[in-house]
Design a protein around this motif. Structure first.
Motif, PDB file in Angstrom:
ATOM      1  N   GLY A  96       0.793  -1.152   0.000  1.00 53.30           N
ATOM      2  CA  GLY A  96       0.187  -0.105  -0.086  1.00 53.30           C
ATOM      3  C   GLY A  96       0.884   1.257   0.112  1.00 53.30           C
ATOM      4  N   LYS A  97       0.083   2.488   0.462  1.00 54.00           N
ATOM      5  CA  LYS A  97       0.908   3.515   0.507  1.00 54.00           C
ATOM      6  C   LYS A  97       1.723   3.882   1.546  1.00 54.00           C
ATOM      7  N   ASN A  98       2.540   5.085   1.554  1.00 50.21           N
ATOM      8  CA  ASN A  98       3.297   5.385   2.839  1.00 50.21           C
ATOM      9  C   ASN A  98       3.067   6.588   3.493  1.00 50.21           C
ATOM     10  N   GLU A  99       1.950   6.991   3.030  1.00 54.14           N
ATOM     11  CA  GLU A  99       1.605   8.276   3.827  1.00 54.14           C
ATOM     12  C   GLU A  99      -0.079   8.586   4.170  1.00 54.14           C
ATOM     13  N   THR A 100      -0.424   9.113   5.387  1.00 50.92           N
ATOM     14  CA  THR A 100      -1.696   9.388   5.584  1.00 50.92           C
ATOM     15  C   THR A 100      -2.125  11.080   5.323  1.00 50.92           C
ATOM     16  N   ASP A 105     -10.087  22.740   8.737  1.00 48.61           N
ATOM     17  CA  ASP A 105     -10.480  24.041   7.881  1.00 48.61           C
ATOM     18  C   ASP A 105      -9.235  24.804   7.277  1.00 48.61           C
ATOM     19  N   VAL A 106      -7.964  24.707   8.142  1.00 41.65           N
ATOM     20  CA  VAL A 106      -7.068  25.832   7.551  1.00 41.65           C
ATOM     21  C   VAL A 106      -5.733  24.861   7.263  1.00 41.65           C
ATOM     22  N   PHE A 107      -5.780  23.401   7.089  1.00 40.44           N
ATOM     23  CA  PHE A 107      -4.578  22.715   7.149  1.00 40.44           C
ATOM     24  C   PHE A 107      -4.926  21.654   5.977  1.00 40.44           C
ATOM     25  N   LYS A 108      -4.004  21.216   5.054  1.00 44.60           N
ATOM     26  CA  LYS A 108      -3.714  19.837   4.527  1.00 44.60           C
ATOM     27  C   LYS A 108      -2.529  19.328   4.888  1.00 44.60           C
ATOM     28  N   LEU A 109      -2.526  18.190   5.866  1.00 43.07           N
ATOM     29  CA  LEU A 109      -1.593  17.625   6.364  1.00 43.07           C
ATOM     30  C   LEU A 109      -1.233  16.355   5.578  1.00 43.07           C
ATOM     31  N   THR A 110       0.001  16.190   5.530  1.00 46.26           N
ATOM     32  CA  THR A 110       0.298  14.763   4.993  1.00 46.26           C
ATOM     33  C   THR A 110       1.417  14.105   5.914  1.00 46.26           C
ATOM     34  N   PHE A 111       0.969  12.981   6.568  1.00 45.30           N
ATOM     35  CA  PHE A 111       2.021  12.276   7.556  1.00 45.30           C
ATOM     36  C   PHE A 111       2.765  11.287   6.742  1.00 45.30           C
ATOM     37  N   ASN A 112       4.197  11.172   6.843  1.00 42.02           N
ATOM     38  CA  ASN A 112       4.752  10.097   6.160  1.00 42.02           C
ATOM     39  C   ASN A 112       5.018   9.038   7.242  1.00 42.02           C
ATOM     40  N   HIS A 113       4.629   7.863   6.778  1.00 41.15           N
ATOM     41  CA  HIS A 113       4.719   6.656   7.699  1.00 41.15           C
ATOM     42  C   HIS A 113       6.203   6.468   7.774  1.00 41.15           C
ATOM     43  N   ARG A 114       7.230   6.781   7.256  1.00 38.90           N
ATOM     44  CA  ARG A 114       8.688   6.557   7.574  1.00 38.90           C
ATOM     45  C   ARG A 114       9.043   7.674   8.328  1.00 38.90           C
ATOM     46  N   THR A 151      19.848  -0.540  24.616  1.00 41.70           N
ATOM     47  CA  THR A 151      20.744  -1.520  25.667  1.00 41.70           C
ATOM     48  C   THR A 151      21.521  -2.423  24.991  1.00 41.70           C
ATOM     49  N   ASP A 152      21.366  -2.773  23.305  1.00 40.24           N
ATOM     50  CA  ASP A 152      22.168  -3.878  22.887  1.00 40.24           C
ATOM     51  C   ASP A 152      23.181  -2.889  21.972  1.00 40.24           C
ATOM     52  N   SER A 153      23.434  -1.632  22.334  1.00 41.95           N
ATOM     53  CA  SER A 153      24.594  -0.933  21.680  1.00 41.95           C
ATOM     54  C   SER A 153      24.237  -0.482  20.304  1.00 41.95           C
ATOM     55  N   ARG A 154      22.729  -0.377  19.863  1.00 42.25           N
ATOM     56  CA  ARG A 154      22.581  -0.047  18.624  1.00 42.25           C
ATOM     57  C   ARG A 154      22.071   1.444  18.829  1.00 42.25           C
ATOM     58  N   ILE A 155      22.155   2.364  17.309  1.00 45.78           N
ATOM     59  CA  ILE A 155      21.516   3.770  17.638  1.00 45.78           C
ATOM     60  C   ILE A 155      20.306   3.604  16.742  1.00 45.78           C
ATOM     61  N   ILE A 156      19.180   4.340  17.113  1.00 48.44           N
ATOM     62  CA  ILE A 156      18.109   4.340  16.398  1.00 48.44           C
ATOM     63  C   ILE A 156      17.561   5.849  16.068  1.00 48.44           C
ATOM     64  N   ASN A 157      17.558   6.041  14.841  1.00 47.32           N
ATOM     65  CA  ASN A 157      16.924   7.233  14.240  1.00 47.32           C
ATOM     66  C   ASN A 157      15.418   7.012  13.706  1.00 47.32           C
ATOM     67  N   THR A 158      14.740   7.671  14.318  1.00 46.78           N
ATOM     68  CA  THR A 158      13.077   7.627  13.919  1.00 46.78           C
ATOM     69  C   THR A 158      12.943   7.923  12.487  1.00 46.78           C
ATOM     70  N   LYS A 159      13.723   8.971  11.974  1.00 44.71           N
ATOM     71  CA  LYS A 159      13.323   9.485  10.647  1.00 44.71           C
ATOM     72  C   LYS A 159      13.649   8.319   9.739  1.00 44.71           C
ATOM     73  N   GLU A 160      14.345   7.039  10.053  1.00 44.67           N
ATOM     74  CA  GLU A 160      14.405   5.760   9.022  1.00 44.67           C
ATOM     75  C   GLU A 160      13.577   4.995   9.487  1.00 44.67           C
ATOM     76  N   ARG A 161      12.616   4.764  10.428  1.00 43.25           N
ATOM     77  CA  ARG A 161      11.877   3.885  10.785  1.00 43.25           C
ATOM     78  C   ARG A 161      10.334   4.045  10.423  1.00 43.25           C
ATOM     79  N   TYR A 162       9.679   2.961  10.125  1.00 44.48           N
ATOM     80  CA  TYR A 162       8.343   3.024   9.837  1.00 44.48           C
ATOM     81  C   TYR A 162       7.438   3.109  11.195  1.00 44.48           C
TER      82      TYR A 162
END
Length: 632
Positions: A96-100, A105-114, A151-162
């Protein structure tokens, strides 16, 4: 039976064949690089089999509207460890698609799932100078990212996650939840609550069940970046009012100005990326202890049709609460309309640059209400003219005092010249008698300066007011299409430094009006000044200023808001009219001269300042005489 004999030729033949086989294997054996490639291929095959096995153990089913997993290898798997072992989130079943998309009344907002962040924000009620809808966020010009260690020594960047989206209703409000899930009960959530006809978004960042996943010993950073889109016709003018505003230390506000740089802030309650008439502001219920903000000018050449104005960036360390992330915030994305910002009672009206101190006070409590009242029932161009007339009438008594003082000095000029001629070898004595004559006559050069100083706060306040008045945006008047931008009567085929590639009419009219106004006032000043050494040079300088000021006005305001040039044009026209009325119908030089003579006959009591000045001058004269005696 015939006995077999030993055949040497056969032996030699077999030996040669065996030797050739050995030689062939030797020549065709794998090189070290080939051996390494074979080993790597085997290892990749083992890892692929292991990964396929792990995919079968997936604990969370992806949402139905996710993108196909063709890019699985580039995205990788979200893997976090806890006490129970590996928790994995696989994209292999996503479709499917990657956005919602959500509209109010004032906005049109697009949310990226990633990334779970806004990938597009359209302000539905506004367009730019070229009639294109106003987008604050579009085409990857913004970043909102949390980075944290596990805790397992990883670095998470939310901009890369779904993130998994959910849209629901709470009365009239729309709630958009974006969850980065580890399991069904363990996730990081961005929650947006949208209200009808409101530019303020309730926003929060919270985690659940990740206290044994997030490494509490490492800093959790919130990175928020935005490249500001150009919305105005003059990018140099827009860039002048594009900067970062912020509130800190219990209600204090400040801003970076148009300069580039980096600042470290403490106890920050909101940070606003201001783009002249529009802003994106992140507000927090509990102050951020520290925040680092940076600004970078993206306009290298103002002659080029540039897309972006400035790059804004904020880096904010977040604190864990009970091992979890829990930040309640708000997001304002909308116009820099003073009335809208002021209604939130969050000090956001400070984004509108009305000026500091008395200048801001005049704009807030005098010009803003007056202009709003006039603009409520008449065109804004007419409202500027009417407001200018009212201001000039109110200050007309100041101009009268100024012109009266100049008239008195003009009448006293022959006597003052005589005093200076009499004591041309003793400047101190000449100054003492000059002050004494001016005091008796009731005339002083300072009396002409003080009224001018009184007008300065009003002058500067209006200079700040018109470029900041959102109501002027895209309002037309006469030939000006937009009173918040420059008017154009001709386009030039070349660019003139400091002027531009267009011709604006309102600055030309304002410059002509300034020239005639200065001609009237400068001529009066020159006639009232007593003759003294160096006066010819002073007269030349005043004449030069009479020509230089209008030219400076012409260049300086060619790219400014036409509403401001309209104000100066009308203001100087009215000033010229007031001066002519005062000079020709109100002031009578004969009567003033007679009054001066009467004043000279009366004993004039000096004030403390005049007395002190007289004593200082007498002491200086005595010291000078003593020094001359010692030299002799």
């Amino acid at each position: 039976m015939e006995e077999k004999k030993f055949d040497i030729k056969t032996v030699i033949g077999y030996a040669l064949i065996f030797g050739l086989i050995i030689f062939w294997f030797y020549k065709n054996q794998p090189t070290p690089e080939e051996l390494e490639a074979q080993e790597k291929a085997k290892q990749e095959q083992v890892e692929a089999e292991k990964k396929a096995k792990e995919d079968k153990q997936t604990l969370v089913t992806p949402p139905e509207d996710y993108a196909p997993a063709a890019n699985l290898d580039s995205l990788g798997l979200i893997q976090l460890k806890n006490k129970l072992g590996i928790l994995a989130y696989s994209e292999t079943l996503a479709t499917g698609k990657n956005e919602t998309v959500v509209e109010t009344d004032v906005f049109k907002l697009t949310f990226n799932h990633r990334g779970g962040y806004l990938s597009e924000v359209k302000l539905k009620q506004f367009v730019d100078y070229d009639s294109v809808p106003i987008y604050i966020i579009k085409d990857n010009n913004a970043v909102f990212n949390l980075d944290f260690g596990t805790t397992d020594s990883r670095i998470i960047n939310t901009k890369e996650r779904y993130f998994q989206p959910t849209v629901s209703k709470n009365g009239e409000n729309t709630i958009v939840s974006m969850k980065f899930k580890v399991t069904e009960n363990k996730f990081l959530e961005y929650r947006y609550e949208l209200k009808p006809d409101d530019y303020m978004i309730d926003f929060s960042v919270k985690s659940q069940g990740l206290n044994d996943v997030i490494n509490s010993s490492q800093t959790i950073n919130l990175d928020w970046k935005l490249k500001g889109y150009r919305h105005a016709k003059s990018i140099s003018y827009e860039n002048r009012y594009t900067d970062v505003h912020y509130e800190y230390e219990g209600g204090k506000t400040d801003y970076t100005g148009a300069r580039d740089g980096e600042e470290v802030l403490e106890d920050v309650t909101w940070i606003g990326y201001k783009q002249h008439f529009f802003s994106s502001v992140l507000l927090t219920d509990n102050a951020f202890k520290t925040a680092t903000i940076t600004t970078e000018n993206l306009v290298e050449d103002e002659e080029i049709d540039t897309v972006y104005t400035k790059m804004f960036a904020s880096k904010i360390p977040l604190e864990l609460k009970g091992g979890e992330i829990n930040e309640s915030m708000d997001w304002y994305i909308g116009p820099n309309d003073f009335n809208i910002l002021n209604a939130y009672d969050r000090n956001l009206d400070e984004i509108v640059p009305f000026g500091w101190g008395i200048f801001g006070w005049i704009n807030r409590y005098v010009f803003m209400p007056l202009f709003g009242f006039l603009g409520g029932f008449m065109p804004y161009g007419i409202a500027i003219v009417v407001m200018t007339i009212l201001v000039k009438i109110l200050l007309s008594f100041v101009q009268y005092k100024q012109f009266l003082s100049q008239a008195k000095m003009k009448i006293l000029k022959p006597e003052l010249d005589a005093i200076r001629e009499k004591h041309k070898d003793n400047k101190m004595k000449a100054q003492q008698e000059t002050m004494a004559l001016q005091t008796k006559a009731g005339a002083s050069p300072l009396a002409g300066c003080l009224p001018a100083l009184i007008q300065l706060p009003v002058f500067y306040a209006l200079f700040q007011f018109f470029p900041s008045a959102f109501d002027l945006r895209q309002k037309s008047f006469l030939w000006a299409e937009d009173l918040s931008s420059y008017d154009t009567i001709a386009e030039l085929p070349f660019h003139i430094p400091f002027y531009g590639s267009h011709v604006s009419l309102f600055p030309i009219l304002a410059s002509i009006a300034i020239f005639f106004y200065m001609r009237l006032t400068t001529g009066q000043n020159m006639q009232s000044q007593p003759q003294q050494e160096g006066m010819p040079d002073m007269a030349k300088m005043m004449k030069y200023m009479m020509y230089f000021s209008p030219i400076m006005m012409l260049f300086f305001f060619n790219n400014y808001a036409s509403g401001l040039s309209l104000y100066y044009f009308i203001s100087n026209l009215i000033s010229i009219g007031i001066i002519l009325v005062i000079k020709n119908y109100i002031l009578d030089e004969d009567k003033i001269h007679a009054q001066i003579q009467e004043n000279k006959k009366k004993p004039k009591k000096q004030n403390k300042f005049q007395t002190k000045m007289k004593q200082m001058m007498e002491q200086a004269e005595q010291q000078k005489q003593l020094q001359q005696k010692k030299k002799k």
